[in-house]
Design an enzyme around this catalytic site. Sequence first.
Site, PDB file in Angstrom:
ATOM      1  N   ALA A 162      25.766   6.036  80.376  1.00  0.00           N
ATOM      2  CA  ALA A 162      25.879   5.639  78.974  1.00  0.00           C
ATOM      3  C   ALA A 162      25.203   6.647  78.050  1.00  0.00           C
ATOM      4  O   ALA A 162      25.685   6.936  76.964  1.00  0.00           O
ATOM      5  CB  ALA A 162      25.248   4.274  78.787  1.00  0.00           C
TER       6      ALA A 162
ATOM      7  N   ASP B  64      30.072  49.512  61.325  1.00  0.00           N
ATOM      8  CA  ASP B  64      30.382  50.924  61.483  1.00  0.00           C
ATOM      9  C   ASP B  64      31.047  51.357  60.175  1.00  0.00           C
ATOM     10  O   ASP B  64      31.593  50.518  59.450  1.00  0.00           O
ATOM     11  CB  ASP B  64      31.357  51.060  62.665  1.00  0.00           C
ATOM     12  CG  ASP B  64      31.714  52.506  62.933  1.00  0.00           C
ATOM     13  OD1 ASP B  64      30.855  53.373  62.724  1.00  0.00           O
ATOM     14  OD2 ASP B  64      32.854  52.766  63.343  1.00  0.00           O
TER      15      ASP B  64
ATOM     16  N   ASP C  64      34.727  50.400  66.176  1.00  0.00           N
ATOM     17  CA  ASP C  64      36.049  50.687  66.730  1.00  0.00           C
ATOM     18  C   ASP C  64      36.023  51.720  67.844  1.00  0.00           C
ATOM     19  O   ASP C  64      36.947  51.822  68.624  1.00  0.00           O
ATOM     20  CB  ASP C  64      37.008  51.148  65.612  1.00  0.00           C
ATOM     21  CG  ASP C  64      36.486  52.403  64.900  1.00  0.00           C
ATOM     22  OD1 ASP C  64      35.313  52.765  65.123  1.00  0.00           O
ATOM     23  OD2 ASP C  64      37.250  53.012  64.126  1.00  0.00           O
TER      24      ASP C  64
ATOM     25  N   ASP D 231      30.607  52.527  69.980  1.00  0.00           N
ATOM     26  CA  ASP D 231      30.159  51.227  69.456  1.00  0.00           C
ATOM     27  C   ASP D 231      30.059  50.165  70.547  1.00  0.00           C
ATOM     28  O   ASP D 231      29.446  49.119  70.337  1.00  0.00           O
ATOM     29  CB  ASP D 231      31.139  50.717  68.375  1.00  0.00           C
ATOM     30  CG  ASP D 231      31.243  51.671  67.199  1.00  0.00           C
ATOM     31  OD1 ASP D 231      30.183  52.140  66.754  1.00  0.00           O
ATOM     32  OD2 ASP D 231      32.364  51.957  66.754  1.00  0.00           O
TER      33      ASP D 231
END
Length: 1056
Positions: A326, A372, A734, A738
């Site tokens: 419960a 970036d 990108d 990174d």
Amino acid sequence: MHMKVPMEEKPFPAWSWSVEQCLKEYDVKLDKGLNSNEVLKRREKYGWNELAKEKGKPLWKLVLEQFDDMLVKILLVAAFVSFLLAYFEGSESGESGFEAYVEPLVIVLILVLNAIVGVWQENNAEKALEALKELQCESGKVLRDGYFVPDLPARELVPGDIVELRVGDKVPADMRVAVLKTSTLRVEQSSLTGEAMPVLKGTNPIFLDDCELQAKENMVFAGTTVVNGSCICIVITTAMNTEIGKIQKQIHEASFEDTDTPLKKKLDEFGGRLTTSIGIVCLVVWIINYKNFISWDIVDGRPSNIQFSFQKCTYYFKIAVALAVAAIPEGLPAVITTCLALGTRKMAQKNAIVRKLPSVETLGCTTVICSDKTGTLTTNQMSVTEFFTLGGKTTASRVIRVEGTTYDPKDGGIVDWTCYNMDANMLAMAEICAVCNDAGVYFDGRLFRATGLPTEAALKVLVEKMGFPDIKSRNKTRDAQVACNNMMDCNSLKLGCCEWWNRRSKRVATLEFDRVRKSMSVIVRESDGQNRLLVKGAVESLLDRCSYVQLADESLVPIDDQCKELLLQRLHGMSSKGLRCLGLAFKDELGEFSDYYADTHPAHKKLLDPTYYSSIESDLVFVGVVGLRDPPREEVHKAIEDCKQAGIRVMVITGDNKSTAEAICKEIKLFSRDEDLTGQSLTGKEFMSLSHSEQVKLLLRHGGKVFSRAEPRHKQEIVRLLKEMGEIVAMTGDGVNDAPALKLADIGIAMGITGTEVAKEASDMVLADDNFSTIVSAIAEGRAIYNNMKAFIRYMISSNVGEVISIFLTAALGIPECMIPVQLLWVNLVTDGPPATALGFNPADVDIMQKPPRRSDDALISTWVLFRYLVIGSYVGIATVGIFVLWYTQASFLGINLVSDGHTVIELVQLLNWRECPSWSNFTVTPFEAGGGRLITFSNPCDYFSVGKVKAMTLSLSVLVAIEMFNSLNALSEENSLRTLPPWKNPWLLVAMTISLGLHCLILYIPFLSEVFGVAPLSLKEWFLVILISAPVILIDEILKFVVRSQRRKTKEKEA
């Protein structure tokens, strides 16, 4: 072998050594290369030139990790205990009914599904390392045993190998440039270093021991690409010792540093508290009822004749298990997953593709975005933004602005421009930009991209925007363009204006760029048969070799100091905006080259020697200056403003140079135009040289920050420090460089169009449109999702508190159990599930992005909320137990006849002492109709409290379900009344309530299911009673909400 120091132990700084020293270090000759025996020895020492395959976690370990969660552990124990109880009960009664095993099987099934989802997510996370391997070069031209092997597999390279690189080659290892075979060598290394432009490489040593990647101009790195020129190199490091290998190690290390999301931390904390609470409640239940299973007599002050009933002890153990079932919101993991999945769909519609479900919620409490620059804040597509030429006199110059930020010739145009008024200077400029150029532009189906140097591609796009000086060609090309636009495939983009200029001015020779004169030129045969020299290059260098300037009317005027000063002023103005400036010039008097036509010409020998180029490019006529840059995306400025309003700090971390980064940051209004950037703008190296306390102090300072010339390790360190300071960090990027920081950040965001596969695989979220502002709308969505999750978590927990109080009251009063564990499990999983999920569709607050981010340590359930749900829970407990007691002890309630089914009404005292039933004399009960034509009969009158409680139990269960439906309406808002926020504001909730009640009716009215769940069908009168007892829960919560609003109003009035 001459190599004294193994490279694994101490790699030598090849960039600061001369070529001869490097050759000596590797005991190799440039004209011979390594011999086969030497190669084998070195391979034994250094291994194959390939990135290591990290051993992934074995499947069994991944599966086990999914069970390392407090809620899951409690559920496992509950499943195990209920399985044992079902088994022993079956053994005692000689039956092995499927019903007894439903509960443990359902719990195990939930946990298995949870584990499958977890394992699948973990496997996805490791794909980043696989994507890195695709960047590796497959073969190269290598000198072995005195002969060039044209396509030697790159994995066979060893340190000391001599490799030839040409245009278009992917670099197979980290290498030292030994000889340039062309006057220039340019390498595209933006994915590794973040530099927007291809980098010029040379052979001279750089006398710096601690040298940043960008400054190693005599080194080429694995995974980068040669875009111009060719050279001979010496392999210095291979495999995991290369820069790309180091990035793989960093990604791998970052994946071990994965921390729990803010929500998971809160849920774990909640799980811990829940465990303690369950333990205490179970213990109290046992203490209250210990007399029922253990008894003794006191003789001479000592206990004797101790009697222990294992059966009764087991019974109370079952109650404790029921309590556990419960108290735990079993449906919570499933509802959270569903809500996050729905959130990912909403985000996908806004161009944010979520790869890892928990990151949806993490976005909501992001406090810092580390972005970036190249490709994220900017387009990563060079474009001309302005150019200037001289007007009618040497003291008057004209600056012309150009719009457009991509390589698409139709993106923007020249401000206030018509090609009909192109004067002599404009024509000369168009000719130089079109013909003194080796680049091209193509369309890949989604994006216009450049072939060759980005600056040259931008100049060609400028020529297209300038248009045709010739009306006939203009009309002809317009028709061709219309036809091209109507075609399905327009990949091979025709640059009509550039083609027109190239047909008119045929190139006969090229004087390649070199670092000394900093220019490049072409000799062209004009339409009148005359030769002309077209030159472009660094402005200062070009001005030194110019004797004249051309005015708008085509007249030539000698350059004087005043004119030169004006031109240099204009140049400084453009450079201060972060523009890369190119000077344009020409020369008509070519002397011995005036009739040059091919390599058979007597003067051709001079073109083979670059030292003659400066003398050919002298006495030039200056035309004008073109300013280029990688421009910021149009929508970024607004997104930065939104971030400031939402209390989110933005930091720019880029591999590009300091002045360019600062200029872009000022343009996107991260900094104001005249702001002093001391302490706001640093290079990666400057930041790393600070002490830890200075670094923290700098990062704590309010306002934007920009870190330039940052290497992968710098990015990682900044992210790690921010996380240590308690910030929730979103990192965008990108490039390959990174990836480690993307993996380490709380939420890594990669670019979908321009991003490398490595960056995408290391990220939690991918932006389908590469748009920084998409992050901001995703954060708003994340905040809304968190608020909704808070609503349904509170709803589910309040329901569970009610169930716990219900069982506790049952045990405390000593009456038969109102609900069995399998019923509670059904309520927690199935009946509570749809409304909880529907609460995930609550509309977002209007001012959601005007509030600061919530703190990651904000309590999920505050003290007041807990008090509220204890009040609500107490009512749930009283209502469920109350209706159970009513059915046994009352013939009618509020005018509703309760004995129409023919069951026997008993005294409350008898119900409270039902265990003593066997000792009662003259206790009889009559059989009764349980609905659906089912007659309940008793061989033993005492079975009335076990077999006979089926209808009472159904009423209790139905009250619990009905209360939870009403309670879901309360959860629409934490503070607002149902009058201001009516249920139809979230129609999904009304649909969900209907589904839940439908599912509940399913188990009541389908005979097989009603047997499994131990329930019976209800009549219309009984349903009326259920609604009557359940509805007050809305009134109670409305009163509590009113108290909150009153308190808030008083606080505001005091503050005012």
